[in-house]
Scaffold this motif. Structure first.
Motif, short mmCIF file in Angstrom:
data_model
loop_
_atom_site.label_atom_id
_atom_site.label_comp_id
_atom_site.label_asym_id
_atom_site.label_seq_id
_atom_site.Cartn_x
_atom_site.Cartn_y
_atom_site.Cartn_z
N SER A 263 0.85 -1.19 0.00
CA SER A 263 0.00 0.00 0.00
C SER A 263 0.89 1.25 0.00
O SER A 263 2.11 1.16 0.15
CB SER A 263 -0.89 0.01 1.25
OG SER A 263 -0.10 0.13 2.42
N ILE A 264 0.28 2.40 -0.16
CA ILE A 264 1.05 3.65 -0.14
C ILE A 264 1.73 3.83 1.22
O ILE A 264 2.89 4.21 1.31
CB ILE A 264 0.14 4.85 -0.45
CG1 ILE A 264 -0.38 4.76 -1.89
CG2 ILE A 264 0.90 6.16 -0.24
CD1 ILE A 264 -1.36 5.85 -2.26
N LEU A 265 0.98 3.52 2.29
CA LEU A 265 1.53 3.67 3.65
C LEU A 265 2.69 2.72 3.88
O LEU A 265 3.76 3.12 4.34
CB LEU A 265 0.44 3.44 4.69
CG LEU A 265 0.89 3.52 6.16
CD1 LEU A 265 1.46 4.90 6.47
CD2 LEU A 265 -0.26 3.18 7.10
N SER A 266 2.48 1.42 3.55
CA SER A 266 3.54 0.44 3.79
C SER A 266 4.75 0.72 2.91
O SER A 266 5.90 0.52 3.33
CB SER A 266 3.02 -0.98 3.52
OG SER A 266 2.67 -1.14 2.15
N SER A 267 4.52 1.23 1.69
CA SER A 267 5.63 1.56 0.80
C SER A 267 6.43 2.73 1.35
O SER A 267 7.67 2.71 1.33
CB SER A 267 5.10 1.91 -0.60
OG SER A 267 4.44 0.82 -1.18
N SER A 268 5.74 3.74 1.87
CA SER A 268 6.41 4.90 2.44
C SER A 268 7.27 4.51 3.64
O SER A 268 8.42 4.94 3.77
CB SER A 268 5.39 5.96 2.85
OG SER A 268 4.62 6.38 1.74
N ILE A 269 6.69 3.68 4.52
CA ILE A 269 7.41 3.23 5.72
C ILE A 269 8.63 2.40 5.33
O ILE A 269 9.72 2.55 5.90
CB ILE A 269 6.48 2.44 6.65
CG1 ILE A 269 5.41 3.37 7.23
CG2 ILE A 269 7.27 1.78 7.77
CD1 ILE A 269 4.35 2.65 8.03
N ILE B 295 10.37 2.49 2.52
CA ILE B 295 11.40 3.34 1.91
C ILE B 295 12.17 4.10 3.00
O ILE B 295 13.39 4.22 2.94
CB ILE B 295 10.76 4.32 0.91
CG1 ILE B 295 10.26 3.54 -0.31
CG2 ILE B 295 11.76 5.39 0.47
CD1 ILE B 295 9.40 4.36 -1.27
N ILE B 296 11.44 4.60 4.01
CA ILE B 296 12.10 5.32 5.11
C ILE B 296 13.02 4.37 5.88
O ILE B 296 14.16 4.72 6.20
CB ILE B 296 11.05 5.93 6.06
CG1 ILE B 296 10.30 7.07 5.35
CG2 ILE B 296 11.71 6.46 7.33
CD1 ILE B 296 9.11 7.60 6.13
#
Length: 220
Positions: A89-95, A97-98
């Motif tokens: 998901s967008i949230l899991s992808s963002s986390i 990447i961080i």
């Protein structure tokens, strides 16, 4: 009157005697005189010892760095698998990447001995210390995994140890209470934090010995 010729002693032997001798000993004045006469040699010995200790500690930080770089790779692989099967998901992808960037930067700066950037590794390890499931929220973050000391009160209060291989950050919010209720502390992350703090302190001590302030050698 002294019965020992301390001029034949090595610096290490002199310091060893100093740590054990009593001030009431008849050899004490002779020892102090020899220490004063060889002050420069003793100072150089102390600097070399500190440098050696610091080198050992830095090697520990390098090991932490390699663990963090390995964590970056592991999290990247897991993220790519999620992308491939379409579950990212967008949230899991963002986390993800961080987490990848944080581990990669922290690992690189630790391996390259960038002392002024050690705070990145410190932050990365500090974030990995707690894991918990309290109320309806469950969260954990680890590099490659961890060994946890935990308190669990799901059914009855108990303490224990657990180990897991779970790279990355996980966050779950249930509509009701989490099926488990616990608070865990990652012992590996705590060990890494202690190593980072130790090497930072050692660097400060080594710098004072190698680059003393102008007044540090002044007589009292």
């Amino acid at each position: 009157m002294s019965t020992v010729d301390y001029s034949k002693y090595s610096v290490e032997e002199l310091l060893d005697v100093q740590s054990r001798i009593s001030s009431d000993s008849p050899n004490y004045p002779a020892l102090i005189a020899e220490l004063d006469a060889r002050k420069k040699e003793i100072d150089e010995f102390a600097v070399k010892n500190k440098q050696h200790e610091f080198s050992i500690m830095e090697n520990r930080v390098k090991i932490i760095g390699y663990f963090q770089l390995a964590a970056a790779v592991a999290i990247l692989i897991m993220f790519m698998l999620l992308v491939i099967d379409g579950s990212a998901s967008i949230l899991s992808s963002s986390i993800a990447i961080i987490a990848i960037a944080l581990n990669a930067i922290a690992g690189y700066t630790a391996v390259k001995e960038m002392h002024d950037k050690y705070w990145i590794s410190f932050l990365n390890q500090l974030l990995q210390v707690p894991s918990f499931a309290i109320g309806s929220v469950k969260a954990a973050y680890s590099g490659l995994g961890g060994i946890y000391l935990y308190a669990d009160w799901t059914n009855e209060a108990q303490f224990g140890f657990s180990a897991s291989f779970a790279p990355g950050f996980s966050f779950l919010k249930y509509t009701a209470s989490s099926p488990t209720q616990y608070l865990g502390v990652d012992l590996i992350a705590l060990f890494f934090l202690a190593a980072l703090l130790t090497v930072s302190h050692a660097k400060g001590t080594a710098n004072k010995l190698i680059h003393p302030t102008p007044n540090s050698g002044a007589a009292d």
